[in-house]
Write an enzyme that holds these catalytic residues in place. Structure first.
Site, short mmCIF file in Angstrom:
data_model
loop_
_atom_site.label_atom_id
_atom_site.label_comp_id
_atom_site.label_asym_id
_atom_site.label_seq_id
_atom_site.Cartn_x
_atom_site.Cartn_y
_atom_site.Cartn_z
N LYS A 274 40.99 10.53 18.60
CA LYS A 274 41.56 11.19 17.42
C LYS A 274 41.71 12.70 17.64
CE LYS A 274 38.65 12.26 13.86
NZ LYS A 274 38.66 13.65 13.41
N ASN A 275 40.64 13.32 18.17
CA ASN A 275 40.65 14.78 18.24
C ASN A 275 41.46 15.32 19.41
OD1 ASN A 275 39.24 14.87 15.89
ND2 ASN A 275 37.24 15.26 16.84
N CYS B 298 33.82 21.60 3.45
CA CYS B 298 33.89 20.14 3.43
C CYS B 298 32.46 19.59 3.50
CB CYS B 298 34.76 19.60 4.55
SG CYS B 298 34.00 19.64 6.15
N PRO C 226 34.70 27.86 8.65
CA PRO C 226 35.61 29.01 8.63
C PRO C 226 36.73 28.87 9.67
CG PRO C 226 33.56 29.57 9.76
CD PRO C 226 33.39 28.17 9.24
N LEU D 45 38.13 32.69 13.57
CA LEU D 45 38.42 32.81 15.01
C LEU D 45 39.89 32.47 15.31
CD1 LEU D 45 35.22 31.16 16.54
CD2 LEU D 45 35.87 33.57 16.71
N ASP E 294 29.30 15.30 16.64
CA ASP E 294 29.96 14.12 16.06
C ASP E 294 29.20 12.82 16.36
OD1 ASP E 294 31.89 15.72 15.00
OD2 ASP E 294 33.38 15.34 16.55
N ILE F 233 25.61 23.10 15.58
CA ILE F 233 27.03 23.37 15.30
C ILE F 233 27.26 23.47 13.80
CG2 ILE F 233 29.42 22.62 15.70
CD1 ILE F 233 28.00 23.04 18.33
N ARG G 68 39.23 7.22 8.58
CA ARG G 68 39.83 8.46 9.08
C ARG G 68 39.71 8.56 10.59
NH1 ARG G 68 38.11 13.75 6.20
NH2 ARG G 68 39.61 14.37 7.77
N1 EPU Z 1 33.44 28.42 13.61
C1 EPU Z 1 33.41 29.73 13.23
N2 EPU Z 1 34.59 30.38 13.03
C2 EPU Z 1 35.79 29.76 13.20
C3 EPU Z 1 35.82 28.42 13.61
C4 EPU Z 1 34.62 27.77 13.81
O1 EPU Z 1 32.35 30.31 13.06
O2 EPU Z 1 36.82 30.40 13.00
C5 EPU Z 1 32.18 27.69 13.82
C6 EPU Z 1 32.05 26.44 12.95
O3 EPU Z 1 31.56 26.75 11.67
C7 EPU Z 1 31.11 25.60 13.77
C8 EPU Z 1 31.48 25.95 15.20
O4 EPU Z 1 32.18 27.18 15.14
O5 EPU Z 1 29.79 26.05 13.54
C9 EPU Z 1 32.33 24.93 15.90
O6 EPU Z 1 33.41 24.51 15.07
P1 EPU Z 1 34.82 24.17 15.68
O7 EPU Z 1 35.81 25.21 15.27
O8 EPU Z 1 34.69 23.89 17.13
O9 EPU Z 1 35.18 22.82 14.90
P2 EPU Z 1 36.63 22.31 14.63
O10 EPU Z 1 37.53 22.75 15.70
O11 EPU Z 1 36.99 22.62 13.21
C10 EPU Z 1 36.37 20.06 15.96
C11 EPU Z 1 36.49 18.60 15.64
C12 EPU Z 1 35.30 18.17 14.78
C13 EPU Z 1 34.01 18.47 15.55
C14 EPU Z 1 33.96 19.95 15.93
C15 EPU Z 1 32.77 20.32 16.78
C16 EPU Z 1 38.88 18.26 15.66
C17 EPU Z 1 40.11 17.94 14.90
N3 EPU Z 1 37.75 18.37 14.95
O12 EPU Z 1 36.39 20.74 14.69
O13 EPU Z 1 35.43 16.76 14.59
O14 EPU Z 1 32.90 18.15 14.75
O15 EPU Z 1 35.16 20.31 16.66
O16 EPU Z 1 32.78 19.57 17.96
O17 EPU Z 1 38.90 18.37 16.88
C18 EPU Z 1 35.09 14.70 13.52
O18 EPU Z 1 35.88 14.19 14.34
O19 EPU Z 1 34.38 14.01 12.76
C19 EPU Z 1 34.99 16.17 13.44
C20 EPU Z 1 34.48 16.79 12.40
#
Ligand code: EPU
Length: 422
Positions: free
Chosen positions: A22-23, A117, A123, A126, A308, A330, A400
């Site tokens: 999915k991701n 969520c 956030p 980044l 995850d 995380i 999902r």
């Molecule tokens: N973070 C920040 N600032 C930002 C973005 C992220 O502080 O601007 C923090 C987040 O709060 C978190 C950490 O950085 O503490 C990592 O978050 P990340 O941005 O990597 O998460 P994401 O890209 O939103 C993806 C997956 C998630 C998975 C996370 C962590 C996708 C579509 N989603 O989310 O998948 O949990 O990486 O590996 O790739 C799931 O599939 O159930 C799911 C939630």
């Protein structure tokens, strides 16, 4: 609303086919915004989130369809709209992946802020920081992020945040930089296999990206990208969930297509628990036949143990012979399953971002509430071994991210069915 009814106690045995990730599929679908001509994607899982991305892309002028073999064809037909509205973004956070492609290709991206969520504060600072470093102007308009740039220019960008790297921020900046003028270097980039898959898709379209899969990604901007054919990697989180299903039921499973090289930390922890995990002929084989040892698990960015799979691992450790500790690095609030597992007789105590798991002899079935995708998977796994019947409410969370989970589990012996509740 549908729920899953699971009657515990059956030992799982047989083969399970692992679906596409999915991701990886979601950002690759978003990346087609950058591309001229048709993209054909194989191994895109049939999931609610994938259909949601198709709906969003349709609003943004990208036509998509499945052919008779299930391959997904995507083509940009209209580039007028660059607005991903709250109504769609709030349903799926991965919608944010259209931001980089829209900005780079249409010079403008207006994307609703996704908000919080069930797994906590999420956030996108980044993402914005990285795209601004490429030269975009940023404004917040009615809860939407509005980014504009006549042209993007390559830059040195540090993308580390308070919790380490960010997967979708790295995806957004990497996608935008493919069409920027000059060289972009992203440091503290996320290294997840899904980002490697995205980079390989983009390179096959004509992008010039190197270093992906490491914390330093280098992108030389090109003038245009053209459509290609690509096969999405297998889903390591689905595979990890079924590894734990094999372990928790003292089963014997082979996960067809799963790649052990994407799952080193998970395999390591499971082996420490006493589960036998091996590279099989067609994927990964898992079996277990004895009491489980307690372990410590800390979730981390890849190649560490994935957040995850935290809920699923917790379900397993409920039955270990002693006390285990899980620390969530995380998403420190991703623990809504703790109370639900305790309803099934688990002995879990949460202290900040850590849960202490006192191993018990058995779980008992109960009605439980799914709160998010992975927590729901953890509750289904607990139900597989609990005495009696477990009802996991709100099946839509599972749909999902897991393709027909009840069919896959039932085929290897689980007593699970989807029930339409009045
Ligand atoms: N973070 C920040 N600032 C930002 C973005 C992220 O502080 O601007 C923090 C987040 O709060 C978190 C950490 O950085 O503490 C990592 O978050 P990340 O941005 O990597 O998460 P994401 O890209 O939103 C993806 C997956 C998630 C998975 C996370 C962590 C996708 C579509 N989603 O989310 O998948 O949990 O990486 O590996 O790739 C799931 O599939 O159930 C799911 C939630």
């Amino acid at each position: 609303m549908q729920h899953f009814e699971v009657i515990g106690g059956n030992r799982l045995k047989g083969e399970i086919n692992i679906s596409g990730a999915k991701n990886a599929a979601l950002p690759i679908m978003a990346a087609t915004i950058l591309v001229e001509g048709e993209t054909v994607l194989h191994n895109v899982p049939d999931l609610a989130d994938v259909r949601q991305m198709q709906t969003l892309l349709a609003r943004l002028g990208v036509k998509s369809r499945r052919d008779d073999e299930g391959a997904m064809h995507l083509t940009v037909e209209d580039e007028m709209n660059a607005h991903a509205e709250y109504e769609l973004v709030s349903k799926m956070r991965a919608s944010v992946c259209v931001m980089g492609p829209l900005l780079a290709k249409r010079k403008r991206a207006q994307v609703a802020m996704p908000g919080g969520c069930a797994i906590g504060d999420r956030p996108i600072g980044l993402h914005i920081q990285g795209l601004r470093a490429l030269g975009a102007d940023f404004e917040l308009v009615n809860g939407d992020v509005l980014l504009r740039a006549k042209r993007l220019t390559g830059s040195d960008i540090f993308l580390g945040g308070p919790f380490g790297s960010s997967v979708t921020a790295t995806a957004n900046v990497m996608m935008a930089a493919t069409l920027a003028v000059g060289r972009t270097v992203i440091t503290s980039a996320a290294c997840e296999p899904e980002l490697v898959d995205l980079a390989e898709y983009l390179n096959a379209c004509g992008a010039c990206i190197s270093g992906y899969g490491t914390p330093e990604i280098v992108i030389e901007g090109v003038l245009s990208l053209r459509g290609t054919e690509h096969r999405v990697i297998p889903d390591r989180i689905e595979a990890g969930t079924f590894l734990i299903a094999g372990a928790i039921t003292n089963g014997d499973l082979e996960l067809i297509g799963a790649r052990i090289e994407h799952m080193r930390a998970v395999v390591d922890r499971l082996r420490c628990v006493g589960v036998i995990v091996e590279r099989g002929e067609k994927g990964i084989a898992v079996s277990s036949s004895r009491r489980l040892e307690p372990v410590m698990i800390t979730t981390q960015p890849y190649p560490g143990f994935p957040t995850d799979l935290q809920a699923q691992a917790m379900a397993l450790l409920c039955l270990a012979d002693g006390n285990s500790v899980i620390t969530e690095k995380i998403y420190p609030d991703r623990f809504l399953h703790v109370g639900e597992l305790n309803r099934m007789g688990a002995h879990l105590r949460k202290e900040g971002p850590t849960v202490i798991i006192e191993g018990i002899k058995r779980l008992v079935g109960a009605p439980v509430m799914a709160s998010d995708l992975r927590a729901s998977a953890g509750l289904i796994l607990a139900g597989l071994i609990a005495k009696g019947t477990t009802l996991v409410h709100r099946a839509y969370h599972i749909d999902r991210g897991y393709e027909r989970i009840e069919e896959k589990l039932a085929r290897v012996g689980a007593n699970i069915r989807r029930v339409d509740a009045p």
